[in-house]
Enzyme design. Sequence first.
Site, short mmCIF file in Angstrom:
data_model
loop_
_atom_site.label_atom_id
_atom_site.label_comp_id
_atom_site.label_asym_id
_atom_site.label_seq_id
_atom_site.Cartn_x
_atom_site.Cartn_y
_atom_site.Cartn_z
N GLU A 52 2.26 -0.62 -3.65
CA GLU A 52 1.44 -1.59 -2.93
C GLU A 52 2.30 -2.38 -1.95
O GLU A 52 3.52 -2.48 -2.11
CB GLU A 52 0.76 -2.57 -3.89
CG GLU A 52 -0.69 -2.26 -4.21
CD GLU A 52 -1.62 -2.36 -3.01
OE1 GLU A 52 -1.17 -2.75 -1.92
OE2 GLU A 52 -2.81 -2.03 -3.16
N HIS A 74 -8.23 6.13 7.44
CA HIS A 74 -9.21 5.71 8.45
C HIS A 74 -8.94 4.32 9.01
O HIS A 74 -9.52 3.95 10.03
CB HIS A 74 -10.63 5.79 7.88
CG HIS A 74 -10.93 4.75 6.85
ND1 HIS A 74 -12.22 4.47 6.44
CD2 HIS A 74 -10.13 3.91 6.13
CE1 HIS A 74 -12.20 3.51 5.53
NE2 HIS A 74 -10.95 3.17 5.33
#
Length: 339
Positions: free
Chosen positions: A199, A247
């Site tokens: 992360e 995306h």
Amino acid sequence: MEMNKEQIVDLMMGFFKTKTITSALELKIFDALEQGPATAQAICGHRNIPLQSGKRLLIALTAIGLLAKEEDHFRLTQAARDYMVSGSAQWLGWLGRHIDTFLYPLWSHTAQGVREDKDQRRAAFGDDRSWFSILYQNPQDVVDFQEFLGIFAQPFIEGMLEGFDFSGYRKFMDIGSGIGTLPMAVAARYPQLGLSICELPQATSFVRDKIAGNGYAERIKIVAGDVISGTIPKGEHDLIHLGWMLHDYAPDIQMQILRHIHEALPAGGTFIASETPLADDESGPLFTSLLSINMLVSTDGGIESTCAQYLQRFTEAGFVNARAQAIPGPRTLFIGEKR
């Protein structure tokens, strides 16, 4: 089937419903009914709002179908009890706050975004920083974003566990894991598999707390990294997953991400990206097409793509046997291997 005028008007006025629901969440109207039916006077008194305006909101929520009315008492419908009460495991209040704080301001500048083919962060927030830099400046916004991504991911996670076999791998790393639901689900089913979550540094403490709170602190390793800059563990994981993230970026940055992941895999390793692609003829689906507009107004070039476009990028980044795999649920897996 052609739409009639009433259906078009309903679409155009859809934001009325959105703001009714997010306002009710902010005012904790649903929480006020958790213990059972109550009158408008009791609800408004509990939430310290004027009866006259509060009753308007209650009537609208009833018409929407989130409340039911019996004589002079309002009560929660089952859907509201499942998703609108803050104590529920599937509470959507995180999404409500994210809509009001980030999405709604950006979408109010959609026409300008299309006219300029450019994000509208400066128009909405007076800020040219990246979408994630703005989002991650406030810990509560990080929580909201990760929580609603986790809720959206659940059907995909169930589909991925049903549709993909993890048993042939040694170590699995999930990049951008949200609240860690996929690694935790994989850990429960595949006890022999080593697991890591990668992360951004701003989100590691939140994910670590989530993992620990669910009893996986010793089972799942949390590492800080940035897949765009390439600062992710290299050569350790023979299976890497990137969930619903390509995306968010322009095709050239997608290529950068794919090359960094290819570099991080050992020979013979497998990479999976899960996305919600456009149809091959670019006719939809509706959610993905709207999400592409969201990418326009919020990100630096993020865009939805067809299966063929994703697979072409995989091949250009060096992956072999690039393929799309349909799984139950809302996402498609794009899979490539490192020779």
